[in-house]
Scaffold this active site. Structure first.
Site, PDB file in Angstrom:
ATOM      1  N   GLU A  74      44.384  35.195  43.911  1.00  0.00           N
ATOM      2  CA  GLU A  74      44.303  36.424  42.839  1.00  0.00           C
ATOM      3  C   GLU A  74      44.655  37.789  43.497  1.00  0.00           C
ATOM      4  OE1 GLU A  74      40.472  37.824  41.300  1.00  0.00           O
ATOM      5  OE2 GLU A  74      39.621  36.530  42.872  1.00  0.00           O
TER       6      GLU A  74
ATOM      7  N   ASP B 277      45.512  35.616  38.241  1.00  0.00           N
ATOM      8  CA  ASP B 277      44.607  34.578  38.975  1.00  0.00           C
ATOM      9  C   ASP B 277      45.215  33.364  38.778  1.00  0.00           C
ATOM     10  OD1 ASP B 277      42.379  33.571  40.000  1.00  0.00           O
ATOM     11  OD2 ASP B 277      40.917  34.168  38.306  1.00  0.00           O
TER      12      ASP B 277
END
Length: 371
Positions: A118, A23
């Site tokens: 992500e 992420d």
């Protein structure tokens, strides 16, 4: 993160499942800071400057003042009046995203992308996956300037939660049993898949922590949530998750919507906006060779009541005239009772192969359109 289970026939055990969630930290704000002379520790808010604008994202310096994504910009300015306001530049974000994930996939192989910033990766069977990921994070930072937080676990559920720990620049690995113990005191909404409504219904049962949810009898949950959802809640509370990393993403829907600077009460004005939204949506679908069968509208009133209306037609289409006419019929049938804050149109139910029978290009009234 688990133990090998040796098969009864004496063959080699299956390797432990290792899933990573990667992420990017404050991705949009990070891209903006990379191309601006301001020091990296400046408070930056990415948002269009308007009376109805919301925050797209904010740097961690701004987040320390309580600024968060999806917050009304007016409130963000009150919380952090000295922040630098930057309009979003999605073309740049997409470019950096492509560069970044090309580096990652070059080392890890296929990924399950969840957006520009992500993705999940399955590292099962990879030798020394923690070292591989640390080296990858350093390479991404060196080549793009973007910092990636990493969560590692035996499942997507554990990996996702771990990636949020220690942000920015987090790097956390955890097994299922440890996660079940460590997060027992946290609220259930920490678990992906438990939204505000489910959390509120759990509170009505006196369940305010993951630990309490772990100890709740299955019968209690199924009586309140139904057999499937109740069992899923209990599985999540114990951090059981065997969902695969899906490296081929199937497009489920596409939409186009607009938030008005001032609430709109005129149906004629709403219809004109809806026509434009439908035209832009269909133009994009035709460029991709994509067609759908379910046409829907989204209406958010000035009191934040949000309503959707949908209709499924007989054949797949991306024809502007047809989508527009069905969307207008849905809007007129709903007849918004209050001024409208947001209006959108969506097409779903895509033909997976891009083929299938196409809907006639003109005159939606000639089609059977069930309510």
């Amino acid at each position: 993160m688990g133990t090998d289970v040796r098969p009864a026939d004496g063959s080699q055990p299956a390797p432990k499942r290792v899933i990573a969630h990667l992420d990017c930290d404050a991705f949009y704000a990070s891209v903006e800071l990379l191309r601006r002379p301001e020091p990296r520790d400046k408070a930056v808010i990415v948002a269009h400057d308007g009376p109805r604008s919301v925050v797209t994202t904010a740097s961690y310096a701004a987040r320390r003042y309580g600024v968060g994504s999806a917050m009304p910009l007016s409130r963000a300015k009150r919380l952090c009046p000295h922040a630098i306001l930057v309009p979003p530049d999605f073309a740049s974000y997409k470019r950096v995203s492509r560069e970044l994930w090309a580096i990652v996939s070059g080392r890890l192989g296929a990924l399950q992308h969840l957006g520009l910033d992500e993705a999940y990766a399955d590292l099962t069977g990879v030798e020394k996956p923690v070292r591989v990921l640390r080296e990858l994070v350093a390479e991404v930072r060196g080549r793009t300037g973007i910092t990636v937080s990493v969560g590692i676990g035996p499942s997507r559920l554990v990996a996702k939660i771990c990636s949020d720990l220690g942000k920015p620049a987090g790097f956390v690995a955890m097994g299922r049993e440890e996660a079940a113990r460590r997060f027992a005191g946290h609220p259930p909404k920490l678990l992906p898949g438990i939204g505000p409504k489910s959390a509120e219904r759990l509170r009505e049962l006196g369940i305010e922590t993951i630990g309490q949810l772990q100890r709740t009898p299955l019968e209690t949950l199924t009586a309140r949530f139904g057999a499937n959802h109740g069992a899923d809640l209990l599985r999540r509370a114990h951090f059981h998750d065997d969902s695969p990393v899906e490296t081929e993403r199937v497009l489920k829907s596409r939409s186009n919507e607009r938030t008005f600077d001032e609430d709109v009460a005129s149906l004629a004005e709403l219809e004109e906006v809806l026509r434009r939204l439908a035209r832009e949506l269909c133009e994009g679908l035709r460029r991709r060779g994509t067609r759908g069968r379910t046409i829907a509208i989204k209406v958010r009133l000035d009191d934040w009541t949000t309503v959707t209306r949908a209709r499924t037609i007989d054949a797949h289409t991306n024809d502007t005239a047809l989508v527009t006419e069905v969307a207008l019929e849905l809007l007129r049938a709903y007849a918004p009772p209050r001024p409208v804050r947001l209006l959108g149109v969506r097409l779903a139910g895509f033909d997976e192969e891009g083929g299938g029978a196409a809907a006639p290009p003109r005159n939606a009234a000639q089609l059977a359109l069930p309510l």
